[in-house]
Design a protein around this motif. Structure first.
Motif, PDB file in Angstrom:
ATOM      1  N   LEU A 155       0.792  -1.356  -0.119  1.00  0.00           N
ATOM      2  CA  LEU A 155      -0.016   0.033   0.108  1.00  0.00           C
ATOM      3  C   LEU A 155       0.849   1.375   0.096  1.00  0.00           C
ATOM      4  O   LEU A 155       0.601   2.054  -0.685  1.00  0.00           O
ATOM      5  CB  LEU A 155      -0.848   0.128   1.161  1.00  0.00           C
ATOM      6  N   ARG A 209      -7.018  -0.646  14.304  1.00  0.00           N
ATOM      7  CA  ARG A 209      -5.871   0.383  14.723  1.00  0.00           C
ATOM      8  C   ARG A 209      -4.946   0.003  15.649  1.00  0.00           C
ATOM      9  O   ARG A 209      -3.797   0.297  15.698  1.00  0.00           O
ATOM     10  CB  ARG A 209      -6.571   1.829  14.684  1.00  0.00           C
ATOM     11  N   THR A 264      -1.187   7.753   2.363  1.00  0.00           N
ATOM     12  CA  THR A 264      -1.775   6.625   3.001  1.00  0.00           C
ATOM     13  C   THR A 264      -2.000   6.964   4.332  1.00  0.00           C
ATOM     14  O   THR A 264      -1.365   7.441   5.192  1.00  0.00           O
ATOM     15  CB  THR A 264      -0.761   5.522   3.045  1.00  0.00           C
ATOM     16  N   SER A 265      -3.227   6.865   4.780  1.00  0.00           N
ATOM     17  CA  SER A 265      -3.716   7.371   6.089  1.00  0.00           C
ATOM     18  C   SER A 265      -3.820   6.126   6.866  1.00  0.00           C
ATOM     19  O   SER A 265      -3.844   4.879   6.281  1.00  0.00           O
ATOM     20  CB  SER A 265      -5.117   7.995   5.876  1.00  0.00           C
ATOM     21  N   GLN A 319       2.557   1.799  -3.340  1.00  0.00           N
ATOM     22  CA  GLN A 319       1.425   2.275  -4.369  1.00  0.00           C
ATOM     23  C   GLN A 319       1.137   3.840  -4.266  1.00  0.00           C
ATOM     24  O   GLN A 319       1.057   4.453  -5.008  1.00  0.00           O
ATOM     25  CB  GLN A 319       0.325   1.233  -4.349  1.00  0.00           C
ATOM     26  N   ARG A 320       0.989   4.119  -2.948  1.00  0.00           N
ATOM     27  CA  ARG A 320       0.148   5.307  -2.786  1.00  0.00           C
ATOM     28  C   ARG A 320       1.328   6.403  -2.077  1.00  0.00           C
ATOM     29  O   ARG A 320       1.088   7.647  -2.182  1.00  0.00           O
ATOM     30  CB  ARG A 320      -0.690   5.254  -1.814  1.00  0.00           C
ATOM     31  N   LYS A 350       2.348   5.135  12.391  1.00  0.00           N
ATOM     32  CA  LYS A 350       2.084   4.865  10.624  1.00  0.00           C
ATOM     33  C   LYS A 350       3.719   5.030  10.251  1.00  0.00           C
ATOM     34  O   LYS A 350       4.331   4.288   9.493  1.00  0.00           O
ATOM     35  CB  LYS A 350       1.398   6.156  10.133  1.00  0.00           C
ATOM     36  N   ALA A 387      -6.493   5.301   8.454  1.00  0.00           N
ATOM     37  CA  ALA A 387      -7.749   4.427   8.113  1.00  0.00           C
ATOM     38  C   ALA A 387      -7.345   3.718   6.763  1.00  0.00           C
ATOM     39  O   ALA A 387      -8.198   2.730   6.702  1.00  0.00           O
ATOM     40  CB  ALA A 387      -8.865   5.706   7.726  1.00  0.00           C
ATOM     41  N   ASP A 388      -6.651   4.244   5.898  1.00  0.00           N
ATOM     42  CA  ASP A 388      -6.345   3.383   4.851  1.00  0.00           C
ATOM     43  C   ASP A 388      -5.687   1.972   5.160  1.00  0.00           C
ATOM     44  O   ASP A 388      -6.002   1.044   4.594  1.00  0.00           O
ATOM     45  CB  ASP A 388      -5.359   3.943   3.744  1.00  0.00           C
ATOM     46  N   LEU A 389      -4.865   2.090   6.150  1.00  0.00           N
ATOM     47  CA  LEU A 389      -4.014   0.870   6.463  1.00  0.00           C
ATOM     48  C   LEU A 389      -4.874   0.001   7.366  1.00  0.00           C
ATOM     49  O   LEU A 389      -5.080  -1.248   6.985  1.00  0.00           O
ATOM     50  CB  LEU A 389      -2.985   1.232   7.401  1.00  0.00           C
ATOM     51  N   GLU A 393      -8.242  -0.267   6.687  1.00  0.00           N
ATOM     52  CA  GLU A 393      -8.874  -1.067   5.873  1.00  0.00           C
ATOM     53  C   GLU A 393      -8.377  -2.025   4.873  1.00  0.00           C
ATOM     54  O   GLU A 393      -8.778  -3.001   4.701  1.00  0.00           O
ATOM     55  CB  GLU A 393      -9.705  -0.067   4.996  1.00  0.00           C
ATOM     56  N   HIS A 394      -7.203  -1.666   4.248  1.00  0.00           N
ATOM     57  CA  HIS A 394      -6.443  -2.594   3.410  1.00  0.00           C
ATOM     58  C   HIS A 394      -5.739  -3.899   4.215  1.00  0.00           C
ATOM     59  O   HIS A 394      -5.644  -4.847   3.707  1.00  0.00           O
ATOM     60  CB  HIS A 394      -5.169  -1.637   3.026  1.00  0.00           C
TER      61      HIS A 394
END
Length: 194
Positions: free
Chosen positions: A19, A41, A28-29, A22-23, A51, A31-33, A35-36
């Protein structure tokens, strides 16, 4: 009694690496982590830290995968110059490849995004580049000793030029839609080895 992890930390780290690769770091937030990776958290913080810590672990993982490949390519017995040429051409092909070029190299991406203002990231980038430069230098010294490279060439300077070229191929490959641009640059640089 301590609870067992309900996820595979190694697989989650690999997923985070992909991730971030790619981003990028900033895009990359958490929240993205969450979800991915498919984990909470709190589990991310408990396992990897924040992070930035997770990014640095992912960058280390990337180096652990890439460094042995370069070492294998440049440490083959026999003539050294064909191996150097093959590495440069591989970098050019990857930079020109439709799928790979959009992601580039995580180390190069880190150099551009984080290293100017993050000393930890800058140290990791420098270690990676130092490793590649040392391998290239060793190969070029060997090529010179075996009569493949003219004696009037400076193996250290050539290794540095090739390292800069390799990183530049990654950057230009990400932004250019013309694969000939990186291929031609690689071939012109390789001509300096004749």
């Amino acid at each position: 009694m301590a609870r067992t992890k309900e996820f595979d930390p190694d697989a989650a780290l690999q997923s985070a690496l992909e991730l971030f690769w790619q981003r990028g770091y900033e895009a990359t937030s958490m929240a993205d982590l969450v979800e991915h990776l498919g984990i909470g958290r709190a589990s991310i913080y408990a396992t990897y830290g924040n992070k930035r810590d997770l990014y640095m672990k992912a960058l280390d993982r990337y180096g652990e995968a890439q460094n042995p490949l370069l070492t294998r390519e440049l440490s083959q017995p026999g003539p050294a110059l064909p191996a150097v040429r093959a590495v440069i051409r591989r970098f050019a092909e990857e930079a020109a490849d439709e799928v790979r070029r959009s992601m580039g190299c995580l180390v190069t991406n880190t150099a551009a995004e984080l290293a100017p203002h993050d000393t930890t990231a800058a140290r990791r980038v420098e270690l990676s580049w130092g490793h590649a430069e040392t391998l290239l230098h060793s190969s070029l010294v060997r090529a010179q000793a075996q009569g493949e490279l003219p004696q009037d060439r400076d193996p250290r300077a050539l290794a540095r030029m090739l390292l800069v070229l390799m990183q530049g191929l990654r950057v230009v490959g990400k932004a250019s839609s013309d694969p000939a641009r990186v291929r031609d640059a690689a071939e012109q640089a390789l001509a300096l080895l004749d």
